[in-house]
Scaffold this active site. Structure first.
Site, short mmCIF file in Angstrom:
data_model
loop_
_atom_site.label_atom_id
_atom_site.label_comp_id
_atom_site.label_asym_id
_atom_site.label_seq_id
_atom_site.Cartn_x
_atom_site.Cartn_y
_atom_site.Cartn_z
CB SER A 89 -1.33 -3.17 -8.73
OG SER A 89 -0.79 -4.45 -8.43
CG LEU A 90 -4.29 -3.94 -3.41
CD1 LEU A 90 -5.51 -2.50 -3.03
CD2 LEU A 90 -5.40 -5.39 -3.51
#
Length: 293
Positions: A89-90
């Site tokens: 994700s991030l």
């Protein structure tokens, strides 16, 4: 030479005090100063504050990006380079930085806007499920309106995302060892993030992507690429698309990866890889002292 992948954790791995080891480094201090000018607040202060503030999406994502990027810089300074990168994700933004696709400032500006848009999202729910029948889960998710498999983390752990009613419907109709609702403001990695993703796309369009120095496995399409246009297209779909981490892990032995280094706080990703790919060597780097050692 050992074929190595660097992987980067995302939101949920943050820890209060995770900048402590970096404060005596002149290079890290310069990064923190750059970050404060871009963000308008101090990463150091937030990381040393209470857990509630650090866990706020608005702060969590930039803090993780800055801390993990500093560790990447320190590893590079020592002459270390990966053969492959991936982020959860991030963490994918740090992977792109590590691969030379984006520079530090461009990456942080993207993460800042991403965090703002995601923190403004409301009305959604996410839940982590452990110990389930995958066929039963996938069938129920498919049958339930406004719910998707947001994070396919391993054969035994996933995160579903959608409306609160939809998430409750899935949880109450399948057998799991454990189901935990996450403390997030919106239904991240689902179609319900489409308005935020459309706004983010405007920012992403103005950022130059370079050819990756090493292949990147993207969340949305875990196939190794270095082409900047492909990497940008995949990143543009990440906010609404599933994080296909299970597939990323399974790709590692296929690509002859012998060692994985998780760069950043916690050991979530190496824990998942250990259970999925037991023959791959694992290492965690979350302090400058470990790099110096």
């Amino acid at each position: 030479m050992t074929k190595t992948a660097w992987v980067f954790p995302g939101q949920g791995s943050q820890e209060v005090g995770m900048t402590a080891d970096l404060l005596d480094s002149p290079a890290a201090k310069q990064r923190f100063e750059e970050a404060e000018k871009i963000l308008g607040w101090s990463v150091i202060e937030v990381c040393q504050s209470d857990e509630e503030k650090l866990s706020n999406t608005l702060y969590t994502q930039p803090c993780l990006y800055v801390v993990e990027s500093i560790l990447v810089d320190a590893l590079r300074e020592k002459g270390h380079q990966p053969n492959l990168v991936a982020g959860h994700s991030l963490g994918e933004y740090v992977a792109l930085y590590a691969a030379g696709v984006i520079d530090f400032e461009s990456g942080l500006r993207l993460v800042k806007r991403r965090a703002e848009l995601m923190s403004e999202a409301a009305g959604g729910q996410m839940a982590a499920l452990m110990g389930f029948d995958r066929d039963q889960l996938e069938k129920k998710v498919e049958e339930t309106a406004d719910v998707v498999l947001a994070n396919d983390n391993s054969v035994a752990q996933v995160v579903i995302s959608g409306t609160p009613e939809g998430v409750d419907e899935v949880i109450s109709n399948i057998k799991t060892k454990r189901a935990v609702k996450l403390k997030v403001s919106g239904a991240f990695h689902s179609h319900l993030m489409a308005p935020a993703a459309a706004e983010f796309a405007k920012v992403l369009e103005g950022v130059d992507f370079a050819e990756a120095k090493v292949p990147v496995l993207s969340n949305i399409e875990p196939l190794p690429v270095t082409d900047p246009a492909t990497l940008k297209e995949r990143l543009s779909k990440q906010m609404t698309g599933s994080v296909r981490w299970r597939e990323i892990m399974l790709k590692l032995p296929e690509l002859k990866i012998e060692k994985v280094v998780e760069i950043g706080p916690g050991k979530v990703l190496t824990g998942l890889i250990k259970r999925t790919c037991p023959d791959i060597g694992l290492e965690n780097i979350n302090t400058l002292a470990q790099i110096e050692g």
